[in-house]
Design an enzyme around this catalytic site. Structure first.
Site: not given
Ligand code: NAD
Ligand code: DAU
Length: 357
Positions: A137-139, A163, A167
């Protein structure tokens, strides 16, 4: 579909991004082995279209189970592993950091150890062609001010939430396995994803579903925080591109050059819903409610993806407003999926995170 050309092991393949990746790789003709623990965010309905597909094998299990991983590697001999498995929600990491250490740090380390033991016994050609891609992630880069340059691959890591710290730790171990043992690893660091099948704890699906239920749309703080949004299909295409073309040991940032404030995103969703599902009591934006901020809330993320564009020729296909409309439409069209994920666990999460805000 013809016999699969390659086999890829996808961990976390029942989640939001992992399932999109699995579906796209099956469409590309690869055999896919899916390993998923099916936590609250893992959902087999995301893979329903592959139910009778012999080239898509689902295994219920944990990346932290070394014996299981060893058996899977021995049985399926993958050409690549893409590690999506993680605890992924920042707000949950604030309330329960240990779960993030268990899967994101210890789980990834166990996976790496098992993969290394298997990889070391492969013949030289297979050792050279095998890849382990870790999805990050970019975080991990921390936060930006307005006007700061976007994160590049050389930006120093400065994670601010449990989180992102977990990562960052996993990224460091992946890097160390390449430097120390020569395991052919790749790391991608992507910005915020959106699109179909995202679990509705994250901003965009949460706001869509709250709006449809005429519930308040919770915006943390002032709503001025900025995220850089990328459609999930563009993220998956970027991962496939990196897997195909990148040199082992390299890292690539992935992002859509689509910075928006949270308020802009929430208003954008309201605007689409006003058109697609008008609300008799006024515009959906009247439901916006400013609530107590997230502790340690990163102000701005922005990704410089020029290395990926320049070296490997990837560019995103989706434009944000068009992708947002498609996403809203998907949630409107998939009422059964929505109903099933709004389980008791989901309701208790809403209670834990929002009731006392
Ligand atoms: P998600 O929570 O939707 O999916 C995570 C999946 O991993 C789920 O299916 C869960 O059951 C599985 N899982 C969790 N723990 C596990 C374990 N111990 N063994 C096997 N499976 C397990 O998350 P997502 O948004 O699809 O994110 C997927 C990946 O991408 C993560 O590594 C996250 O850090 C990364 N990522 C997400 C975003 C975003 O915006 N969602 C952005 C950048 C990177
Ligand atoms: O940047 C990549 C990341 O983006 C991934 O690594 C994470 O897995 C993914 O969850 C996401 O993280 P964020 O914290 O940015 O996503 P989230 O959707 O939780 O929140 C997006 C923005 O919105 C953040 O600034 C917090 C705000 N927010 C979120 C929720 C859930 C609100 O204002 N209200 C809310 O109820």
């Amino acid at each position: 579909m013809a016999t699969a050309s390659r086999t890829v092991l996808v961990t976390g393949g029942a989640g939001f991004i992992g399932s999109c990746y699995v579906l796209s790789r099956r469409a590309a003709g690869e055999r896919v082995i899916i390993l998923d623990k099916l936590t609250y965010s893992g959902n087999l309905e995301n893979l329903a279209s592959l139910q009778n597909d012999p080239e898509a094998v689902f295994v219920h299990g944990d990346i932290g189970d070394a014996d299981l991983i060893a058996r899977l590697l021995q049985s399926y001999q993958p050409d690549a592993i893409v590690n999506f498995a993680a605890e992924s929600h920042v707000d949950r990491s604030i309330l329960d950091p240990d779960a993030f250490i268990r899967t994101n740090v210890l789980g990834t380390c166990t996976l790496l150890r098992s993969v290394l033991a298997w990889w070391q016994k492969l013949d030289e050609i297979r050792q050279q062609t095998f890849r382990f891609l870790h999805v990050s992630t970019d975080e991990v880069y921390g936060t930006l001010h307005l006007g700061d340059p976007a994160f590049s691959e050389t930006t120093a890591y400065a994670p601010n939430s449990p989180y992102s710290a977990s990562k960052a730790a996993s990224d460091h171990f992946v890097r160390a396995y390449h430097e120390t043992y020569g395991l052919p690893t790749l790391i991608t660091n992507c910005s915020n994803n959106y699109g179909p099948r995202q679990f509705p704890e994250k901003l965009i699906p949460l706001v869509i579903l709250n709006a449809l239920a005429r519930k308040p749309l919770p915006v943390y703080g002032t709503g001025e925080n900025i995220r850089d949004w990328l459609h999930v299909e563009d993220h998956c295409e970027a991962i496939a591109t990196v897997l195909k073309g990148a040199v082992p040991g390299s890292c690539y940032n992935i992002g859509g050059r689509s910075e928006r404030t949270n308020l802009e995103v929430v208003r954008g969703i309201c605007h689409v819903l006003d058109e697609l599902r008008p609300y008799s009591e006024g515009p959906y934006a009247s439901l916006i409610s400013f609530v107590t901020d997230r502790p340690g809330h990163d102000f701005r993320y922005a990704i410089d993806a020029s290395k990926l564009e320049r070296e490997l020729g990837w560019t995103p296909k989706w434009q944000f407003e068009e992708g947002l409309r498609q996403t809203v439409q998907w949630y409107l069209d998939n009422a059964a999926w929505v109903e099933h994920v709004q389980s008791g666990e989901y309701r208790s999460w809403l209670e834990r995170n929002y009731a006392r805000r």
